[in-house]
Design an enzyme around this catalytic site. Structure first.
Site, PDB file in Angstrom:
ATOM      1  CB  SER A 146      13.901  23.372  66.454  1.00 37.17           C
ATOM      2  OG  SER A 146      13.288  22.652  65.440  1.00 37.17           O
ATOM      3  CG  HIS A 163      18.666  21.670  63.407  1.00 38.56           C
ATOM      4  ND1 HIS A 163      18.785  23.038  63.382  1.00 38.56           N
ATOM      5  CD2 HIS A 163      17.330  21.410  63.384  1.00 38.56           C
ATOM      6  CE1 HIS A 163      17.581  23.572  63.353  1.00 38.56           C
ATOM      7  NE2 HIS A 163      16.685  22.610  63.353  1.00 38.56           N
ATOM      8  CD  GLU A 207      22.140  24.906  62.883  1.00 37.41           C
ATOM      9  OE1 GLU A 207      22.481  26.099  62.993  1.00 37.41           O
ATOM     10  OE2 GLU A 207      21.119  24.450  63.430  1.00 37.41           O
ATOM     11  CG  ASN A 228      16.031  27.167  64.677  1.00 35.07           C
ATOM     12  OD1 ASN A 228      15.745  27.624  63.572  1.00 35.07           O
ATOM     13  ND2 ASN A 228      15.751  25.933  65.022  1.00 35.07           N
TER      14      ASN A 228
HETATM   15  N1  CAA Z   1      10.007  18.601  49.001  1.00 36.88           N
HETATM   16  C1  CAA Z   1      10.835  18.453  47.960  1.00 36.88           C
HETATM   17  N2  CAA Z   1      11.130  19.438  47.090  1.00 36.88           N
HETATM   18  C2  CAA Z   1      10.526  20.612  47.282  1.00 36.88           C
HETATM   19  C3  CAA Z   1       9.630  20.847  48.345  1.00 36.88           C
HETATM   20  C4  CAA Z   1       9.380  19.772  49.228  1.00 36.88           C
HETATM   21  N3  CAA Z   1       8.566  19.894  50.284  1.00 36.88           N
HETATM   22  N4  CAA Z   1       9.195  22.127  48.270  1.00 36.88           N
HETATM   23  C5  CAA Z   1       9.805  22.672  47.202  1.00 36.88           C
HETATM   24  N5  CAA Z   1      10.606  21.775  46.615  1.00 36.88           N
HETATM   25  C6  CAA Z   1      11.498  22.004  45.458  1.00 36.88           C
HETATM   26  C7  CAA Z   1      10.748  22.134  44.176  1.00 36.88           C
HETATM   27  O1  CAA Z   1      10.643  20.875  43.529  1.00 36.88           O
HETATM   28  C8  CAA Z   1      11.575  23.096  43.374  1.00 36.88           C
HETATM   29  O2  CAA Z   1      12.654  22.458  42.731  1.00 36.88           O
HETATM   30  P1  CAA Z   1      13.092  22.929  41.233  1.00 36.88           P
HETATM   31  O3  CAA Z   1      13.322  24.409  41.341  1.00 36.88           O
HETATM   32  O4  CAA Z   1      14.341  22.149  41.000  1.00 36.88           O
HETATM   33  O5  CAA Z   1      11.958  22.575  40.383  1.00 36.88           O
HETATM   34  C9  CAA Z   1      12.212  23.998  44.412  1.00 36.88           C
HETATM   35  O6  CAA Z   1      12.126  23.281  45.657  1.00 36.88           O
HETATM   36  C10 CAA Z   1      11.476  25.294  44.494  1.00 36.88           C
HETATM   37  O7  CAA Z   1      10.112  24.980  44.753  1.00 36.88           O
HETATM   38  P2  CAA Z   1       8.859  25.785  44.212  1.00 36.88           P
HETATM   39  O8  CAA Z   1       9.186  26.424  42.896  1.00 36.88           O
HETATM   40  O9  CAA Z   1       7.644  24.927  44.299  1.00 36.88           O
HETATM   41  O10 CAA Z   1       8.626  26.848  45.326  1.00 36.88           O
HETATM   42  P3  CAA Z   1       9.542  28.017  45.801  1.00 36.88           P
HETATM   43  O11 CAA Z   1      10.381  28.561  44.714  1.00 36.88           O
HETATM   44  O12 CAA Z   1       8.594  28.905  46.498  1.00 36.88           O
HETATM   45  O13 CAA Z   1      10.533  27.348  46.865  1.00 36.88           O
HETATM   46  C11 CAA Z   1      11.088  26.712  49.054  1.00 36.88           C
HETATM   47  C12 CAA Z   1      10.066  26.620  47.950  1.00 36.88           C
HETATM   48  C13 CAA Z   1      12.354  25.982  48.668  1.00 36.88           C
HETATM   49  C14 CAA Z   1      10.446  26.040  50.262  1.00 36.88           C
HETATM   50  C15 CAA Z   1      11.428  28.227  49.315  1.00 36.88           C
HETATM   51  O14 CAA Z   1      10.242  28.958  49.459  1.00 36.88           O
HETATM   52  C16 CAA Z   1      12.275  28.438  50.550  1.00 36.88           C
HETATM   53  O15 CAA Z   1      13.485  28.269  50.520  1.00 36.88           O
HETATM   54  N6  CAA Z   1      11.640  28.861  51.672  1.00 36.88           N
HETATM   55  C17 CAA Z   1      12.326  29.104  52.939  1.00 36.88           C
HETATM   56  C18 CAA Z   1      12.498  27.794  53.655  1.00 36.88           C
HETATM   57  C19 CAA Z   1      13.181  27.985  54.969  1.00 36.88           C
HETATM   58  O16 CAA Z   1      13.515  29.059  55.426  1.00 36.88           O
HETATM   59  N7  CAA Z   1      13.386  26.839  55.648  1.00 36.88           N
HETATM   60  C20 CAA Z   1      13.939  26.821  56.969  1.00 36.88           C
HETATM   61  C21 CAA Z   1      12.810  26.698  57.957  1.00 36.88           C
HETATM   62  S1  CAA Z   1      13.388  26.769  59.628  1.00 36.88           S
HETATM   63  C22 CAA Z   1      13.979  25.230  59.911  1.00 36.88           C
HETATM   64  O17 CAA Z   1      13.870  24.334  59.121  1.00 36.88           O
HETATM   65  C23 CAA Z   1      14.673  25.013  61.231  1.00 36.88           C
HETATM   66  C24 CAA Z   1      13.846  24.740  62.413  1.00 36.88           C
HETATM   67  O18 CAA Z   1      14.375  24.109  63.329  1.00 36.88           O
HETATM   68  C25 CAA Z   1      12.468  25.244  62.567  1.00 36.88           C
HETATM   69  P1  NAD Z   2       5.662  16.863  62.979  1.00 36.25           P
HETATM   70  O1  NAD Z   2       4.604  17.220  63.949  1.00 36.25           O
HETATM   71  O2  NAD Z   2       5.427  17.103  61.532  1.00 36.25           O
HETATM   72  O3  NAD Z   2       6.042  15.310  63.141  1.00 36.25           O
HETATM   73  C1  NAD Z   2       6.348  14.676  64.345  1.00 36.25           C
HETATM   74  C2  NAD Z   2       6.024  13.201  64.164  1.00 36.25           C
HETATM   75  O4  NAD Z   2       6.588  12.460  65.249  1.00 36.25           O
HETATM   76  C3  NAD Z   2       4.520  12.918  64.165  1.00 36.25           C
HETATM   77  O5  NAD Z   2       4.193  12.278  62.952  1.00 36.25           O
HETATM   78  C4  NAD Z   2       4.311  12.000  65.372  1.00 36.25           C
HETATM   79  O6  NAD Z   2       3.347  10.981  65.143  1.00 36.25           O
HETATM   80  C5  NAD Z   2       5.696  11.398  65.522  1.00 36.25           C
HETATM   81  N1  NAD Z   2       6.015  10.869  66.857  1.00 36.25           N
HETATM   82  C6  NAD Z   2       5.793  11.431  68.058  1.00 36.25           C
HETATM   83  N2  NAD Z   2       6.293  10.627  69.036  1.00 36.25           N
HETATM   84  C7  NAD Z   2       6.859   9.563  68.423  1.00 36.25           C
HETATM   85  C8  NAD Z   2       7.546   8.398  68.865  1.00 36.25           C
HETATM   86  N3  NAD Z   2       7.759   8.178  70.161  1.00 36.25           N
HETATM   87  N4  NAD Z   2       7.996   7.521  67.941  1.00 36.25           N
HETATM   88  C9  NAD Z   2       7.777   7.739  66.633  1.00 36.25           C
HETATM   89  N5  NAD Z   2       7.149   8.817  66.149  1.00 36.25           N
HETATM   90  C10 NAD Z   2       6.694   9.722  67.032  1.00 36.25           C
HETATM   91  O7  NAD Z   2       6.976  17.600  63.485  1.00 36.25           O
HETATM   92  P2  NAD Z   2       8.260  18.038  62.634  1.00 36.25           P
HETATM   93  O8  NAD Z   2       8.043  19.407  62.110  1.00 36.25           O
HETATM   94  O9  NAD Z   2       8.638  16.942  61.701  1.00 36.25           O
HETATM   95  O10 NAD Z   2       9.324  18.168  63.806  1.00 36.25           O
HETATM   96  C11 NAD Z   2      10.013  17.037  64.314  1.00 36.25           C
HETATM   97  C12 NAD Z   2      11.276  17.503  65.024  1.00 36.25           C
HETATM   98  O11 NAD Z   2      12.109  18.205  64.092  1.00 36.25           O
HETATM   99  C13 NAD Z   2      11.037  18.457  66.197  1.00 36.25           C
HETATM  100  O12 NAD Z   2      12.016  18.205  67.166  1.00 36.25           O
HETATM  101  C14 NAD Z   2      11.249  19.829  65.547  1.00 36.25           C
HETATM  102  O13 NAD Z   2      11.619  20.815  66.478  1.00 36.25           O
HETATM  103  C15 NAD Z   2      12.381  19.523  64.583  1.00 36.25           C
HETATM  104  N6  NAD Z   2      12.499  20.415  63.417  1.00 36.25           N
HETATM  105  C16 NAD Z   2      11.380  20.910  62.815  1.00 36.25           C
HETATM  106  C17 NAD Z   2      11.524  21.741  61.709  1.00 36.25           C
HETATM  107  C18 NAD Z   2      10.332  22.315  60.997  1.00 36.25           C
HETATM  108  O14 NAD Z   2      10.508  23.244  60.194  1.00 36.25           O
HETATM  109  N7  NAD Z   2       9.131  21.818  61.209  1.00 36.25           N
HETATM  110  C19 NAD Z   2      12.811  22.037  61.201  1.00 36.25           C
HETATM  111  C20 NAD Z   2      13.927  21.480  61.836  1.00 36.25           C
HETATM  112  C21 NAD Z   2      13.764  20.677  62.959  1.00 36.25           C
END
Ligand code: CAA
Ligand code: NAD
Length: 292
Positions: free
Chosen positions: A119, A140, A152, A190
């Protein structure tokens, strides 16, 4: 190069989703976790998500079964030899990721492409730890991987054009919409999303409103699919904390600095939805905001 066999290392929140979409995309997938317990948790997460798609009428049972058959689960790093692409989705720690890439570098053939789902780390810092920096990219995905369309694809200054194009095409084959990003910490999304989540925590620290009211505000006032605290819990509080530390270290800008409250919640082991508690308690029918 033809990408056919894919490895996914780490089967947590992200790795399980990546393995699922790769198998659904027709690729043979090897999933590796650190131990049997983590592997079993990942395996059941994938199975649940695939079953849910069938139950909702979004996938046919026979397609689910075929995709499921394409995934092999292992705890042995040696099982990752002989793959075209390995995507890591392990903890957000550079040392741990580099230890893995160095092991893979010795194990895999010279053609194998390495991708990181990081991330906030830079791909350059991982590429430089291998003997094949031109074959290392960022890939990503967004959480939840089966739902979010964006990927990405990140190149460093030395990534080969052919490798970048192959990985970009791979993302399309998974049904995703890839965008090209330069290798800066936080890539595109991000850079904007992380300060937003951290700002919500800072406003909570200042006492402007409750967790629920800030979430409701952003959902009903701005049409966001979930409020910032639900999103923090969804991403993982431990992961968000690491992301924040890494981005702050990179840019030295206050907007990326981890708020003290974030660190305290991590210290209490409240890692968000995946651990049952974060800003909310997720154990009941509906999430309930916890005292902070
Ligand atoms: N796995 C598979 N499918 C899933 C799911 C999961 N974990 N969660 C939800 N879904 C599906 C559902 O089956 C549903 O599909 P249908 O509409 O076709 O039935 C759809 O997604 C919507 O789900 P829900 O009705 O249960 O719930 P919702 O309407 O609240 O949507 C959500 C859930 C899609 C997660 C929505 O809340 C959302 O888009 N949230 C924002 C997510 C977001 O911002 N993600 C980015 C996070 S940051 C990141 O990822 C980067 C990083 O590096 C940290
Ligand atoms: P998580 O904590 O859910 O899972 C990480 C997993 O990696 C754990 O199950 C752990 O047992 C495993 N692990 C650690 N070291 C390992 C190794 N050497 N070999 C095999 N498995 C190993 O974390 P996550 O949320 O899935 O995040 C994983 C990566 O994805 C991070 O780099 C995170 O920044 C990135 N990411 C996270 C998100 C998010 O929304 N959580 C979104 C995009 C990218």
């Amino acid at each position: 190069m033809k990408i056919e066999k894919v490895g996914v290392v780490g089967c947590g929140l992200m790795g399980s989703g990546i393995a699922e979409v790769a198998a659904k995309g027709g690729f043979d997938v090897v999933v590796r976790e650190v131990n049997e317990e983590a592997l079993e948790a990942g395996r059941s997460r994938i199975r649940k998500s695939m079953d849910r798609a069938v139950d909702k009428g979004k996938a046919k049972a026979e397609d689910r079964d075929a995709a499921w058959e394409r995934i092999r689960f292992t705890t042995k790093v040696e099982d990752l030899a002989d793959l075209d692409l390995v995507v890591e989705a392990i903890v957000e720690e550079l040392e741990v990721k580099n230890e893995l890439f160095q092991a893979l570098d010795e194990l895999c053939g010279p053609e194998t492409v390495f991708a990181s789902n990081t991330s906030s780390l830079t791909i350059t810092d991982m590429a430089a730890a291998t003997s094949r920096p031109e074959r290392v990219v960022g890939l990503h995905f967004f959480n939840p991987v089966p739902v979010m369309k964006l990927v990405e694809v990140v190149r460093t200054i030395v990534t080969s054009d052919a490798v970048f194009d192959d990985v970009f095409a791979f993302a399309r084959q998974l049904g995703k919409e890839p965008i090209a990003a330069k290798d800066n910490s936080g890539f595109v999304v991000n850079l904007l999303l992380v300060p937003y989540m951290l700002d919500a925590i800072r406003q909570l620290e200042r006492g402007v409103a409750t967790v629920e009211d800030i979430d409701t505000g952003m959902v009903l006032g701005c049409g966001y699919p979930m409020g910032p605290f639900t999103l923090c819990d969804f991403v993982g509080i431990d992961t968000l904390y690491r992301i924040s530390e890494i981005m702050f270290e990179e840019y030295r800008e206050e907007r990326y600095a981890p708020p003290p409250l974030l660190r305290r919640i991590v210290a209490m082991g409240r890692y968000g939805r995946k651990s049952g508690k974060g800003f909310y308690d997720w154990s009941g029918e509906k999430p309930v905001a916890l005292p902070v």
